[in-house]
Structure formats: C-alpha cells, structure tokens
Design a protein around this motif. Structure first.
Motif, PDB file in Angstrom:
ATOM      1  N   GLN A  61       0.972  -1.244   0.017  1.00 40.80           N
ATOM      2  CA  GLN A  61       0.037   0.062  -0.050  1.00 40.80           C
ATOM      3  C   GLN A  61       0.646   1.285  -0.010  1.00 40.80           C
ATOM      4  O   GLN A  61       0.527   2.213  -0.746  1.00 40.80           O
ATOM      5  CB  GLN A  61      -0.912  -0.013   1.349  1.00 40.80           C
ATOM      6  N   GLU A  62       1.763   1.409   0.989  1.00 42.13           N
ATOM      7  CA  GLU A  62       2.726   2.554   0.859  1.00 42.13           C
ATOM      8  C   GLU A  62       3.338   2.722  -0.458  1.00 42.13           C
ATOM      9  O   GLU A  62       3.401   3.943  -1.003  1.00 42.13           O
ATOM     10  CB  GLU A  62       3.651   2.154   1.922  1.00 42.13           C
ATOM     11  N   VAL A  63       3.959   1.732  -1.387  1.00 43.40           N
ATOM     12  CA  VAL A  63       4.494   1.771  -2.374  1.00 43.40           C
ATOM     13  C   VAL A  63       3.515   2.273  -3.628  1.00 43.40           C
ATOM     14  O   VAL A  63       3.877   3.182  -4.274  1.00 43.40           O
ATOM     15  CB  VAL A  63       5.053   0.384  -3.127  1.00 43.40           C
ATOM     16  N   ASP A  72       8.684   9.301  -3.740  1.00 37.10           N
ATOM     17  CA  ASP A  72       9.471   8.311  -3.412  1.00 37.10           C
ATOM     18  C   ASP A  72       8.934   7.559  -1.897  1.00 37.10           C
ATOM     19  O   ASP A  72       8.604   8.331  -0.859  1.00 37.10           O
ATOM     20  CB  ASP A  72      11.057   8.643  -2.868  1.00 37.10           C
ATOM     21  N   PRO A  73       8.518   6.201  -1.939  1.00 40.43           N
ATOM     22  CA  PRO A  73       8.314   5.714  -0.541  1.00 40.43           C
ATOM     23  C   PRO A  73       9.390   5.599   0.362  1.00 40.43           C
ATOM     24  O   PRO A  73      10.521   5.843  -0.096  1.00 40.43           O
ATOM     25  CB  PRO A  73       7.727   4.298  -0.950  1.00 40.43           C
ATOM     26  N   GLY A 123       5.305  -4.730 -10.433  1.00 44.45           N
ATOM     27  CA  GLY A 123       5.070  -4.971 -11.866  1.00 44.45           C
ATOM     28  C   GLY A 123       3.850  -3.601 -12.187  1.00 44.45           C
ATOM     29  O   GLY A 123       4.175  -2.934 -13.006  1.00 44.45           O
ATOM     30  N   LEU A 124       3.044  -3.527 -11.266  1.00 44.05           N
ATOM     31  CA  LEU A 124       2.333  -2.431 -11.234  1.00 44.05           C
ATOM     32  C   LEU A 124       2.911  -1.120 -11.435  1.00 44.05           C
ATOM     33  O   LEU A 124       2.637  -0.420 -12.500  1.00 44.05           O
ATOM     34  CB  LEU A 124       1.125  -2.617 -10.335  1.00 44.05           C
ATOM     35  N   VAL A 125       3.819  -0.965 -10.464  1.00 41.09           N
ATOM     36  CA  VAL A 125       4.207   0.514 -10.228  1.00 41.09           C
ATOM     37  C   VAL A 125       5.414   0.857 -11.566  1.00 41.09           C
ATOM     38  O   VAL A 125       5.821   1.976 -11.818  1.00 41.09           O
ATOM     39  CB  VAL A 125       4.993   0.865  -8.972  1.00 41.09           C
ATOM     40  N   VAL A 126       5.917  -0.411 -12.003  1.00 38.79           N
ATOM     41  CA  VAL A 126       6.858  -0.099 -13.001  1.00 38.79           C
ATOM     42  C   VAL A 126       6.296  -0.079 -14.503  1.00 38.79           C
ATOM     43  O   VAL A 126       6.662   0.852 -15.157  1.00 38.79           O
ATOM     44  CB  VAL A 126       7.937  -1.315 -12.869  1.00 38.79           C
TER      45      VAL A 126
END
Length: 176
Positions: A61-63, A72-73, A123-126
């Motif tokens: 969740q934080e990322v 940036d987390p 994968g989702l954030v990248v």
C-alpha cells in the motif's frame, strides 16, 4: 467498473487506519475466495502467515500510494518489497478452467502469496497504468486512474461522504 489489479485490491484491504479487511483468518480466506487463482493457497495460510501478509500489504500500500502521488516511498519499504520475491517462486497449476498459484517445495503458503503479491505490486508501479489516491477523508485506498476527474475510490462511499460533508458545510453557514 473493471476489477482493479490484484496488487491494488490487496493494498485496499486496509481502507483506513482503523479498518483492516484481512485482520482475521476468515476475512483473509474470504478475500482469497474472491480470487479463484489464489483460493487454494490462500486458504492454507495460518495465523503466522497472515501476520506476514498483513505486513506485506502495508508495504504494498505504501509503494502504490507513493507511486500515485509521484513520491518516493520509505526506503525501508523499497528494500522489503523485493525481499519478499527472493527465494523459490510460487508455481502455477492448471485447475479446471484456470491457473492456480501453487506453493514451491519447502515453501509456505504465506511466502508464496507474499512473493506473488509483492511482484504484482512492483510490476504495477513499473509498467502498469497510472494510479491515484482516494481523496476521501481518512481513506487509504488507491485506484487505477482511468479518468482524470475521478477523485474517490468509490463514489457511493467516499464520494457520498464528501458530498454530504460539503452539503452540511453549505447549509450550516460560516457561523456553524
């Protein structure tokens, strides 16, 4: 509305600081039951495994929230999330009409799920679509930003509460 990616759904099991939708094993199992590919392994998670998964969820969740805010987390979270994907990877087995996640030899169900869900979040954030943070008061949820004007995770819940607060402020006037 299309279903959110599994990493988003996992992160959103904590919708506020006081609401944890996977606090108990029966809640966890119900969450997994709604995702047939995770059901068998998810039902095998024990109390210690749930503790691991809840910690992984908080990191996911934080990322995702940081990615949605283009920030940036916490560096410790950035270190912990990939660490969940070290070790033997979960497998896949064809069952009925779909693939199911399987536990690698010598692994635990919780570790297999943490590996899968942490990898899905990375994968989702990248490479995934843009994310947004719900603007609802006290809401911690994230969602795929399919529309530029979407402000809430759920218009019927957070959106309605925001509209009610706004209406109350307007009706009460500045002296209220």
């Amino acid at each position: 509305m299309p279903a959110e990616p599994v990493a988003v759904a996992f992160a959103n099991t904590r919708s506020s600081p006081h609401r944890d939708r996977i606090a108990e094993l029966d809640q966890w199992r119900a969450w997994c039951d709604a995702r047939p590919g995770l059901k068998a392994v998810g039902r095998a998670v024990d109390a210690d495994g749930l503790t691991l998964l809840r910690a992984a969820r908080d990191d996911v969740q934080e990322v995702l929230r940081a990615a949605a805010a283009r920030e940036d987390p916490d560096p410790a979270v950035v270190d912990r999330l990939p660490a969940l994907t070290r070790g033997p990877a979960p497998g896949l087995a064809w069952h009925g009409d779909r693939y199911e996640l399987t536990v690698p030899e010598g692994g635990s169900p919780a570790a297999a799920l943490a590996h899968h869900l942490a990898g899905a979040a990375m994968g989702l954030v990248v490479t995934g679509p843009p994310l947004a943070v719900c603007r609802g008061q006290g809401c911690l949820k994230v969602f795929v930003a399919t529309r530029a004007d979407r402000r809430w995770c759920d218009g019927a819940a957070c959106g309605n509460r925001a509209r009610v607060r706004s209406h109350h402020r307007k009706r009460s006037g500045p002296d209220a």
